[in-house]
Scaffold this active site. Structure first.
Site: not given
Length: 590
Positions: A460, A473
């Site tokens: 990401s 995350y």
């Protein structure tokens, strides 16, 4: 290293130097298959040394210096290099080394051209069990291909002819009087290694002591055959099993030249590999693996799954990922589903893995619309035992996949102090543990099977960017990025490529499923809705991520940020990390 001549074979007035690897079967034991390797121009049999060594444990392997090369005779007359004489030479070698059983023939470059002549003319009927061709077409097939394109009104066909002519400029130079032989004799020994290094990236090739003489005499191959065969091509067909190994990086042969081959070869398999024209030198183990797999199939009649996918039955170019098997986790929606569909559209068979059974089956069904095979498997990637079971099934059914895309992941947001041990455990098990398991299990299968595959790990833009409300995350995604960097270094020696994909704010259902810790249920729903609207306004679609994943596989990219925000985050982290850390303090949570 100079190879020792094992025997000499006479063909007319020509003496052929023959080399052998691997012991013949002892009397009373099962006969080993015989593989005959035919080299191209301007090589000698030494070009096969690495491939022959790799094959010699299981097969009798034979190579010989063709006339005009190495330690074989060098006829002076150009007409002595016509294809019919080269076929007679091959027949003499086959009769000498394998009088009682057909051989498996392998040709590269001009060795492939003359081997096409051997398998499409009656002289060696019943003496060749299979043929593997690399980087050298039948001159008659090439002539028919040229005629068809020149007669066509299609601009694309005309462009293909011009493209091939541009790649074959040297053939015209070889027909000029005196020039090419003289150049070879004066500077061939020095120029050839430089050419291999510059064009093919081969810097450690073993020197050929007869290189200059091989180059000078081998020019007669072109002068004796090319003009006549291309100008008046004849129908050439064969029913024997043929494997075409096409190196995608071939600087001398364009892919389109093979489009019509199924018209003349009904039993055809095609294997595209990431290599250049001189793949016997640059990738001897890869070449040996492809030869062995095809020989084993022809000998046993048992066709492995990857060869089933490589079967070509109709003219035209196979789709660019045809013959590959791709496994994608998190394939039930978002990036995963779009990546599965993109690979299927490009011709790959797909294993769609998801924790949601209906979603996985829907993706597999959609893939089959692209006329490929697809399987749905229900697996929680955070469960190591479930991942091992999946890998066991893959190993049993297919041996190994060509591409694994470790995509499955979950979102988690909120303060570090509101993130419980259970939250950390879950996000790390799925986002990082799933990638670890997928890379380890399927990477090991690639190594064991000799597959030069691809591992794609989806991280990401959070891997670049610290953020005060995304500690769990972003930590998991940064770890995926570092894991991929380490894996890339370790797997390079196995020719397994590892890519990291770092998407920006792409529209997927992760914004609706991301859990916001430390807030009420109503506040969480509001934050999920706000995040979804933000991502929708950005409008980075999952199809863009899928295209980037395919491009990363095709171009061997190491790391691919997707979206302007991902590129910006990457630059910020590299150029002004202090600013990146200060921006992380801003409260940007929805």
């Amino acid at each position: 290293m100079t190879m020792k001549v094992d025997m000499n074979v006479t063909s007319g007035d020509v003496n052929l130097a023959v080399y052998r690897w691997g012991a013949a079967a002892r009397k009373g034991t099962k006969t080993k298959p015989v593989i005959v390797l035919v080299h191209g121009y301007p090589d000698s049999a030494s070009v096969w040394a690495g491939t022959a060594e790799a094959l010699s444990q299981r097969y009798q392997v034979v190579a010989y210096d063709v006339r005009g090369a190495g330690r074989s005779s060098r006829p002076q007359d150009t007409s002595a290099y016509r294809l019919e004489h080269l076929v007679e030479d091959l027949a003499a070698v086959v009769d000498a080394v394998s009088p009682d059983q057909p051989v498996h023939l392998v040709g590269h470059d001009w060795g492939s051209i003359q081997s096409w002549e051997a398998v499409t003319t009656p002289r060696l009927a019943g003496r060749i069990a299979s043929y593997t061709s690399m980087s050298g077409p039948s001159l008659d097939h090439a002539g028919m291909w040229l005629r068809a394109r020149l007669a066509s009104r299609s601009a694309t066909d005309k462009a293909a002819v011009l493209k091939q002519l541009a790649h074959s400029w040297y053939i015209g130079a070889f027909h000029l009087p005196v020039l090419a032989p003289a150049l070879w004799k004066v500077a061939g020994n020095a120029l050839w290694p430089a050419m291999l290094a510059r064009v093919e990236g081969i810097r450690d090739a073993t020197a050929n002591p007869t290189q200059a003489e091989d180059g000078a005499h081998g020019v007669k191959l072109y002068r004796a055959n090319v003009g006549e065969r291309l100008g008046k091509p004849r129908l050439r067909t064969t029913d024997i099993p043929v494997q075409l190994v096409f190196p995608r990086g071939d600087h001398f042969m364009i892919e389109e030249i093979w489009d019509d081959l199924p018209r003349w070869v009904p039993n055809l398999w095609r294997c595209d590999v990431d290599a250049g024209h001189w793949l016997p030198v640059s990738h001897p183990q890869l070449v040996a693996d492809k030869i062995a797999r095809f020989v084993d199939f022809v000998q046993s009649g048992k066709q492995p799954a990857d060869l089933q996918r490589a079967r070509i039955t109709a003219p035209g170019r196979p789709r660019r990922h045809a013959g590959k098997l791709v496994l994608i986790t998190g394939a039930g929606s978002g990036f995963g589903r779009e990546t599965a569909l993109a690979f299927a559209e490009a011709g790959a068979d797909v294993i769609a893995v998801d924790i949601n059974k209906e979603a996985a089956e829907r993706t597999a069904t959609l893939c089959r619309l692209s006329e490929v095979s697809a399987w749905a498997r229900v697996v929680d990637v955070g469960n190591a035992r479930a991942m091992r079971s999946l890998a066991s099934w893959v190993g049993k059914e297919f041996g190994a996949v060509d591409v694994v895309v470790n995509n499955a992941g979950i979102g988690l947001a909120g303060s570090f102090f509101d993130t419980s041990d259970a939250d950390w455990d879950k996000v790390l098990k799925i986002n990082l543990g799933g990638v670890i398991q997928g890379s380890r299990l399927f990477g090991a299968q690639m190594i064991e099977s000799g597959r030069r595959g691809h591992i794609v790990n989806v991280a990401s833009m959070g891997a670049y960017t610290p953020a005060r409300f995304m500690s769990a995350y972003n930590t998991s995604k940064a770890a995926v990025r570092m894991l991929s960097d380490c894996l890339r270094a370790e797997l390079a020696e196995h020719d397994i490529h590892v890519a990291t994909i770092c998407p920006g704010l792409s529209i997927t259902n992760i914004t609706q499923s991301t859990r916001f810790v430390g807030v009420s249920e109503a506040e969480q729903q509001r934050k999920q809705s706000d995040a979804t609207r933000l991502y929708q306004r950005r409008n980075l679609k999952p199809q863009a991520i899928a295209r980037s994943i395919l491009k990363a596989v095709e171009q061997h990219s190491a790391e691919v940020p997707v979206g302007v925000e991902a590129h910006g985050s990457r630059l910020l982290s590299r150029l002004v990390p202090g600013l990146s850390r200060r921006l992380a303090q801003l409260d940007l949570e929805p």
